[in-house]
Write a protein that holds these residues in place. Structure first.
Motif, mmCIF file in Angstrom:
data_model
loop_
_atom_site.group_PDB
_atom_site.id
_atom_site.type_symbol
_atom_site.label_atom_id
_atom_site.label_comp_id
_atom_site.label_asym_id
_atom_site.label_seq_id
_atom_site.Cartn_x
_atom_site.Cartn_y
_atom_site.Cartn_z
ATOM 1 N N ARG A 209 46.568 82.107 40.431
ATOM 2 C CA ARG A 209 45.198 82.425 40.844
ATOM 3 C C ARG A 209 45.011 82.228 42.352
ATOM 4 N NH1 ARG A 209 41.167 82.940 36.966
ATOM 5 N NH2 ARG A 209 42.096 83.347 34.938
ATOM 6 N N GLU A 210 45.676 81.231 42.918
ATOM 7 C CA GLU A 210 45.567 81.001 44.364
ATOM 8 C C GLU A 210 46.111 82.190 45.150
ATOM 9 O OE1 GLU A 210 45.877 76.102 44.275
ATOM 10 O OE2 GLU A 210 47.572 77.293 44.994
ATOM 11 N N ARG A 211 47.184 82.778 44.670
ATOM 12 C CA ARG A 211 47.740 83.949 45.348
ATOM 13 C C ARG A 211 46.812 85.153 45.220
ATOM 14 N NH1 ARG A 211 53.169 84.336 46.319
ATOM 15 N NH2 ARG A 211 52.506 86.047 47.648
ATOM 16 N N GLU A 212 46.134 85.262 44.084
ATOM 17 C CA GLU A 212 45.306 86.444 43.806
ATOM 18 C C GLU A 212 43.919 86.368 44.439
ATOM 19 O OE1 GLU A 212 47.242 87.419 39.386
ATOM 20 O OE2 GLU A 212 45.273 86.453 39.572
ATOM 21 N N ALA A 213 43.475 85.163 44.794
ATOM 22 C CA ALA A 213 42.116 84.980 45.320
ATOM 23 C C ALA A 213 41.940 85.639 46.688
ATOM 24 C CB ALA A 213 41.799 83.490 45.411
ATOM 25 N N THR A 214 40.686 85.880 47.033
ATOM 26 C CA THR A 214 40.348 86.420 48.353
ATOM 27 C C THR A 214 40.241 85.303 49.379
ATOM 28 O OG1 THR A 214 39.043 88.122 47.220
ATOM 29 C CG2 THR A 214 38.700 87.860 49.601
ATOM 30 N N LEU A 215 39.661 84.178 48.961
ATOM 31 C CA LEU A 215 39.447 83.041 49.859
ATOM 32 C C LEU A 215 39.535 81.754 49.049
ATOM 33 C CD1 LEU A 215 38.548 82.052 52.738
ATOM 34 C CD2 LEU A 215 36.193 82.158 51.878
ATOM 35 N N LEU A 216 40.259 80.769 49.592
ATOM 36 C CA LEU A 216 40.368 79.454 48.960
ATOM 37 C C LEU A 216 39.487 78.467 49.711
ATOM 38 C CD1 LEU A 216 44.247 79.387 48.459
ATOM 39 C CD2 LEU A 216 42.488 80.030 46.793
ATOM 40 N N LEU A 217 38.824 77.602 48.955
ATOM 41 C CA LEU A 217 37.867 76.673 49.554
ATOM 42 C C LEU A 217 38.251 75.238 49.218
ATOM 43 C CD1 LEU A 217 35.115 76.078 50.948
ATOM 44 C CD2 LEU A 217 34.035 76.387 48.706
ATOM 45 N N ASN A 218 38.329 74.390 50.247
ATOM 46 C CA ASN A 218 38.559 72.960 50.039
ATOM 47 C C ASN A 218 37.406 72.198 50.671
ATOM 48 O OD1 ASN A 218 39.894 70.787 48.992
ATOM 49 N ND2 ASN A 218 41.587 70.816 50.451
ATOM 50 N N PHE A 219 36.782 71.349 49.892
ATOM 51 C CA PHE A 219 35.542 70.706 50.325
ATOM 52 C C PHE A 219 35.647 69.198 50.210
ATOM 53 C CE2 PHE A 219 31.314 69.012 49.937
ATOM 54 C CZ PHE A 219 30.518 69.834 50.716
ATOM 55 N N ARG A 220 35.309 68.490 51.273
ATOM 56 C CA ARG A 220 35.149 67.042 51.251
ATOM 57 C C ARG A 220 34.034 66.692 52.242
ATOM 58 N NH1 ARG A 220 37.743 67.303 47.404
ATOM 59 N NH2 ARG A 220 39.553 66.105 46.711
ATOM 60 N N ASN A 221 33.340 65.616 51.986
ATOM 61 C CA ASN A 221 32.279 65.165 52.882
ATOM 62 C C ASN A 221 32.889 64.370 54.028
ATOM 63 O OD1 ASN A 221 30.047 64.115 54.169
ATOM 64 N ND2 ASN A 221 29.021 63.454 52.299
ATOM 65 N N GLY A 222 32.855 64.918 55.229
ATOM 66 C CA GLY A 222 33.456 64.275 56.383
ATOM 67 C C GLY A 222 32.791 62.975 56.789
ATOM 68 N N GLU A 223 31.624 62.694 56.239
ATOM 69 C CA GLU A 223 30.936 61.447 56.569
ATOM 70 C C GLU A 223 31.462 60.272 55.750
ATOM 71 O OE1 GLU A 223 26.793 62.146 56.082
ATOM 72 O OE2 GLU A 223 26.673 63.623 57.702
ATOM 73 N N ASP A 224 32.221 60.549 54.694
ATOM 74 C CA ASP A 224 32.779 59.482 53.874
ATOM 75 C C ASP A 224 33.918 58.794 54.622
ATOM 76 O OD1 ASP A 224 31.019 60.045 51.869
ATOM 77 O OD2 ASP A 224 32.418 61.246 50.692
ATOM 78 N N GLU A 225 33.922 57.477 54.626
ATOM 79 C CA GLU A 225 34.890 56.690 55.392
ATOM 80 C C GLU A 225 36.330 56.987 54.995
ATOM 81 O OE1 GLU A 225 35.990 53.673 58.238
ATOM 82 O OE2 GLU A 225 34.137 54.801 57.891
ATOM 83 N N TYR A 226 36.560 57.240 53.716
ATOM 84 C CA TYR A 226 37.931 57.418 53.249
ATOM 85 C C TYR A 226 38.624 58.640 53.852
ATOM 86 C CZ TYR A 226 36.951 61.337 50.081
ATOM 87 O OH TYR A 226 36.621 62.570 49.574
ATOM 88 N N THR A 227 37.857 59.611 54.346
ATOM 89 C CA THR A 227 38.481 60.816 54.891
ATOM 90 C C THR A 227 39.258 60.553 56.177
ATOM 91 O OG1 THR A 227 36.435 61.436 56.063
ATOM 92 C CG2 THR A 227 36.748 62.321 53.849
ATOM 93 N N LYS A 228 39.070 59.376 56.776
ATOM 94 C CA LYS A 228 39.881 58.994 57.939
ATOM 95 C C LYS A 228 41.301 58.621 57.521
ATOM 96 C CE LYS A 228 36.066 56.916 60.605
ATOM 97 N NZ LYS A 228 35.599 55.637 61.223
ATOM 98 N N TYR A 229 41.438 58.204 56.276
ATOM 99 C CA TYR A 229 42.698 57.632 55.825
ATOM 100 C C TYR A 229 43.363 58.447 54.717
ATOM 101 C CZ TYR A 229 40.182 53.912 58.179
ATOM 102 O OH TYR A 229 39.461 53.192 59.096
ATOM 103 N N SER A 230 42.933 59.669 54.551
ATOM 104 C CA SER A 230 43.534 60.515 53.519
ATOM 105 C C SER A 230 43.674 61.942 54.035
ATOM 106 C CB SER A 230 42.681 60.503 52.245
ATOM 107 O OG SER A 230 41.460 61.183 52.453
ATOM 108 N N PHE A 231 44.646 62.637 53.478
ATOM 109 C CA PHE A 231 44.843 64.052 53.772
ATOM 110 C C PHE A 231 44.751 64.799 52.447
ATOM 111 C CE2 PHE A 231 47.482 67.833 53.938
ATOM 112 C CZ PHE A 231 47.060 68.435 55.115
ATOM 113 N N PRO A 232 43.812 65.729 52.320
ATOM 114 C CA PRO A 232 43.668 66.461 51.051
ATOM 115 C C PRO A 232 44.894 67.339 50.786
ATOM 116 C CG PRO A 232 42.203 67.363 52.734
ATOM 117 C CD PRO A 232 42.818 66.142 53.319
#
Length: 216
Positions: free
Chosen positions: A117-140
Motif C-alpha cells: 500500500r505504501e508503494r501504491e499511495a499518492t502521499l504518505l503522512l507521518n505525524f507527531r506533535n513536535g511540542e512533546d519532549e520525547y521527540t528530541k530523543y526519538s526518531f520515527p
C-alpha cells in the motif's frame, strides 16, 4: 543510571541524547538503519485510484490522529485518506468511515500488505506533535520506511529528525489543522512528475546513505 556514563563512546538516535546521557563523551548518530530489501525499486508500481493519502501506525488521539482526520475533511482535492493500525481511535475511525466515503479505516493488516500500500499511495503522512519532549530523543522509524518506498512523504518537522531529511520530503512545522489541510492540497496539486521525482530522490538517499554498510 550508574552505567550510562561509563563507556568511551556512544551511538545515539538523536544528537540531543548526548546532552541528556553523556555530554562529555564522543558519539555518532544513527537514527535508523534502512533495510534495502524491503522494496524492489525495479518493480513497476500501479498507483491507487482515487489518489490516496496514507497513514500507518499507532491510531491514538495523543499522537494527533484526530487532527489528521479533521484536516483531511478540509482538503479540496479529489483524494482518499487511508488509516492503517490500531489504537484508542479505532471505533471512532470506523464510524467516521461510514459517514465520509473519503476516509477509510483499514485496521491492522499484514506487513507485506502495508509495504504494498505504501508503494501504491499518492502521499504518505507521518505525524507527531513536535511540542512533546520525547521527540528530541526519538526518531520515527516509519520515516525511513516511507522514504525508502519511493512514494512522496509529508513529515512534521521534529527535533529528532536530522535536517538533511527535509531535502527529500515535503515538510510542515505548523501543527494546526488548517495548515495540514492546506499542505496536503498543495502537494496533491503538484504534477505527477514533480512528486515522482521527489519520491525517487528520497528512495535513493535512503538506500545510498542509510544502509548498514555505510553507516556502520
Amino acid at each position: 543510571v550508574g552505567l550510562q556514563d561509563k563507556f568511551d563512546g556512544y551511538v545515539f538516535l538523536t544528537k540531543q541524547m548526548s546532552e541528556a546521557v553523556a555530554p562529555e563523551k564522543p558519539f555518532v548518530v544513527i537514527e535508523a538503519i534502512a533495510d534495502s530489501t524491503l522494496f524492489d525499486s525495479s518493480e513497476d508500481v500501479k498507483k491507487a485510484e482515487p489518489r490516496t493519502v496514507m497513514y500507518a501506525g499507532a491510531l491514538y488521539r495523543k499522537y494527533g490522529v484526530d487532527m489528521i482526520v479533521s484536516a483531511f475533511e478540509k482538503t479540496e482535492n479529489d483524494c482518499e485518506l487511508q488509516l492503517f493500525g490500531s489504537g484508542d481511535m479505532e471505533s471512532e475511525l470506523a464510524e467516521k468511515s461510514k459517514e465520509n466515503p473519503r476516509i477509510r479505516y483499514c485496521g491492522r493488516v499484514s506487513r507485506d500488505e502495508i509495504l504494498k500500500r505504501e508503494r501504491e499511495a499518492t502521499l504518505l503522512l507521518n505525524f507527531r506533535n513536535g511540542e512533546d519532549e520525547y521527540t528530541k530523543y526519538s526518531f520515527p522509524s516509519k520515516t525511513m520506511e516511507y522514504l525508502a518506498s519511493g512514494t512522496p512523504t509529508l513529515l512534521y518537522e521534529l527535533p529528532g529528525i536530522p535536517k538533511e531529511y527535509y531535502h527529500y520530503c515535503y515538510s510542515l512545522n505548523d501543527q494546526s489543522i488548517t495548515a495540514l489541510a492546506e499542505k496536503v492540497d498543495e502537494v496533491l496539486s503538484l504534477s505527477i512528475e514533480e512528486r515522482t521525482k521527489l519520491g525517487e530522490k528520497a528512495q535513493q538517499f535512503i538506500l545510498d546513505t542509510k544502509n548498514a554498510t555505510i553507516q556502520c
